[in-house]
Design a protein around this motif. Structure first.
Motif: not given
Length: 352
Positions: A227-237, A258-259, A276-283, A289-292
């Motif tokens: 996502x581009x810098x400053x992306x607002x995840x509100x619309x996605x959620x 658990x996760x 679901x959870x969203x986490x900043x990660x390079x992997x 249940x999670x998306x990086x």
């Protein structure tokens, strides 16, 4: 058996599968072998979750529907028209299959048989019933397949080539064990979505299908967002909230709890919408249940990164931002000519 005869048998199978859906199972007069297989298949679908807890009726029916759409005369004709099938003695091709999603190994099974070879299948312990059932249907529809299909109880033996699918760890074992045979060895891959912030609500809702279908267990499921810098995840959620009922499934909910707890105990910054959870990660590989996600400054730079790391990626979902990008909502509806790991299975098989 000619190529046309082999295609005809798989077309019959496609017609058979088209009778089954989550909304309604309805026999079709043009479907063959219903007296032997229709009721038995309904029962098998109902029992699938007892064989594998992730194989809910909804997920199994989705897989069946996808294959019913793929196995048409038009699709089969278009697929095989790009190849020359040599008139040589058939080879025996061993398949070592995964079991993460229903019928995940069917394309390899189909490819070997449509190429005129014999198939020897080692099923995953997680998916031991669906493919053998469809194999029995094929044999009933075309008895000459009987001597061309074998399911191995123990280790594979007496084969000429192999296609094996597993994790990065098992791939190293496969590469050693099958080093003297022609082979396709598939490793772990993940799928990503490349977003610009200009996606519509419909785009993002369809992206939810790419994330949540099969509970995110497939290599074609999106596990990472760029996502581009400053992306607002509100619309996605807001757009993916229609998938909230996934949390009602106990195995998924247990993974979510658990996760999420592991992330929080590690003091990671999370975005969370309750299912679901969203986490900043390079992997690329995120847990169930999670998306990086990963921010980018320049679109061309991230496109170059995806190209450089293509061996880790199965699909790139976007609005045509990259070559061969997959449309939103389509990752779990591959065409017959969409090959895993971008390795042309038919080209491999016709070269044996």
């Amino acid at each position: 058996m000619t190529l046309e005869e082999r295609k005809s048998a798989f077309t019959d199978l496609g017609t058979f599968l088209s009778q089954f859906s989550l909304e309604k199972n309805e026999p079709l007069p043009q479907a063959r072998q219903n007296d032997l297989f229709y009721e038995a298949f309904v029962s098998l679908i109902e029992l699938s979750q007892s064989h594998n807890g992730w194989y809910t009726p909804e997920q199994v029916y989705h897989s069946i529907h996808s294959w019913a759409e793929a196995l048409t005369k038009g699709n089969l004709d278009q697929w095989v028209s790009h190849y020359d099938f040599p008139d040589t003695a058939p080879k025996t091709v061993g398949l070592v299959l995964a079991g993460n999603i229903p019928l995940v190994g069917f394309h390899d099974f189909l490819s070997v048989l449509i190429s005129g070879h014999n198939v020897m299948v080692k099923t995953s312990s997680d998916d031991q019933h669906l493919l053998p059932f469809l194999a029995n249907y094929l044999i009933s529809a075309e008895p000459r397949f009987k001597n061309r299909i074998t399911f191995a109880e123990g280790k594979l033996e007496n084969f000429d080539a192999v296609i094996a699918t597993g994790s990065n760890n098992t791939a190293r074992y496969f590469e050693y064990y099958f080093k003297d045979k022609p082979s396709i060895i598939r490793k772990s891959r993940n799928s990503v979505a490349l977003l610009t912030g200009k996606e519509t609500t419909d785009d993002l809702t369809l992206l939810g299908e790419d994330i949540f279908r099969y509970f995110g267990l497939g290599c074609r499921n999106v596990s990472k967002l760029f996502v581009p810098q400053g992306y607002d995840f509100t619309h996605f959620f807001e757009s993916v909230f229609v998938y909230q009922d996934i949390i009602k499934y106990e195995k998924y909910a247990n993974n979510y709890d658990y996760n999420k707890a592991v992330f929080l105990m590690s003091l990671y910054k999370l975005l969370d919408n309750g299912f679901m959870t969203i986490k900043e990660d390079t992997s690329y590989a995120s847990p169930i249940s999670s998306v990086f996600y990963e921010f980018y400054d320049d679109l061309e730079t991230v496109k170059a990164k995806l190209e450089e790391e293509a061996e880790q990626i199965q699909c790139v979902v976007s609005n045509n931002l990259t070559p061969n990008s997959v449309a939103f909502g389509q990752t779990q509806k591959p065409k017959l000519w969409d090959y895993a790991d971008n390795v042309d299975t038919i080209a491999f098989l016709t070269s044996l």
